[in-house]
Scaffold this active site. Structure first.
Site, short mmCIF file in Angstrom:
data_model
loop_
_atom_site.label_atom_id
_atom_site.label_comp_id
_atom_site.label_asym_id
_atom_site.label_seq_id
_atom_site.Cartn_x
_atom_site.Cartn_y
_atom_site.Cartn_z
N GLY A 1 4.98 -0.97 2.83
CA GLY A 1 3.90 0.06 2.59
C GLY A 1 5.02 1.46 2.60
N HIS B 1 0.68 -1.36 -0.03
CA HIS B 1 0.07 0.07 -0.13
C HIS B 1 0.91 1.31 -0.12
CE1 HIS B 1 0.71 0.84 4.37
NE2 HIS B 1 1.01 -0.54 4.37
N ASP B 2 0.46 2.03 -0.93
CA ASP B 2 0.94 3.56 -0.85
C ASP B 2 2.47 3.56 -1.39
OD1 ASP B 2 -1.22 4.81 0.66
OD2 ASP B 2 -0.70 3.50 2.12
#
Length: 258
Positions: free
Chosen positions: A138, A120-121
């Protein structure tokens, strides 16, 4: 558009007429796929996700699925993929989270090799290569033209600088300098003959002992390789296995692990 009859495509997906969706793909709502992009087979994509033009996604990749971050509570978050990327088998790309700007972004002309993971991200620039099973935690940022070799792991929030090369099996816990060639320590040692395995395969005890002696000379006598070979030849009784070991060392092109 070419959509295989076994594919499942949500009515709210936006598939360009020049895109191709192969057998058994599952395309969710709010997935946008640009012209010339091809999902070969068994690809899973959830929205909101934008996949640009001329990408190739190989079988069993998953794109835009929910983050593994335990703080993720289902907030609306995005996955954005540029153009001309090659996303190989079993690659996983997770959408963003509120704590990281709500989007995971991949640029153009990247090669994501099999089993690599984009958490994520994360933000990947353009012209990057991620080797097999590279794992990004992340919020990782990778600059343009960076190469991260196979089985390397990158800690959350780390940055990989532009035009750098990270050697395989590296464990990256700090930022990697742009333009650098970087690798983390990878100690390899010989711990003697494979005694148990050789016994199981019926090698004579005398042969195993000769190999043990040869390995002790090679790794623990404080000699360089040439000196160790001379001492093995002088002190260890010859047998086919010892001759094979000596010849293997003499013909090494990349050195040997000691």
């Amino acid at each position: 558009m070419a959509i295989h009859p076994t594919a499942i495509v949500d009515a709210a997906a936006l598939i360009h007429e020049e895109a191709e969706i192969g057998p058994y793909c599952v395309i969710g709502a709010e997935v946008e796929i640009g012209a010339g992009s091809k999902l070969m087979a068994h690809v899973y994509a959830e929205g909101p996700t934008a996949i640009g033009e001329d990408n190739i996604v190989f079988p069993f990749a998953s794109i835009g699925v929910a983050s593994q971050d335990l703080k993720y509570k289902g907030e609306r978050a995005y996955t954005r993929i540029g153009r001309r990327n090659r996303i190989r088998e079993f690659v996983t790309i997770h959408r963003g989270t509120e704590g990281g700007g709500l989007e995971t972004v991949i640029g153009d002309d990247n090669l994501l090799m099999a089993y690599s993971h984009i958490a994520h991200d994360a933000r990947i620039g353009s012209h990057c290569i991620l080797g097999n099973a590279v794992t990004l935690a992340g919020h990782v940022t990778i600059g343009d033209w960076a190469i991260v070799e196979a089985f390397s792991g990158v800690h959350q929030f780390c940055r990989i600088g532009r035009h750098c090369f990270v050697g395989g099996y590296s464990v990256v816990t700090q930022d990697v300098l742009p333009y650098s060639m970087t690798v983390t320590p990878r100690e390899s040692k010989v711990y003697g003959a494979n005694k148990v395995g050789l016994e199981r395969r019926g090698f004579a005890a005398e042969t195993i002992e000769r190999l043990q002696t040869a390995f002790r000379i090679l790794t623990r006598a404080g000699l360089n390789t040439t000196q160790a070979l001379e001492r093995i030849a002088a002190e260890v009784a010859s047998c086919p296995e010892i001759e094979e070991l000596i010849e293997f060392i003499r013909t090494a092109q990349r050195g040997i692990i000691k």
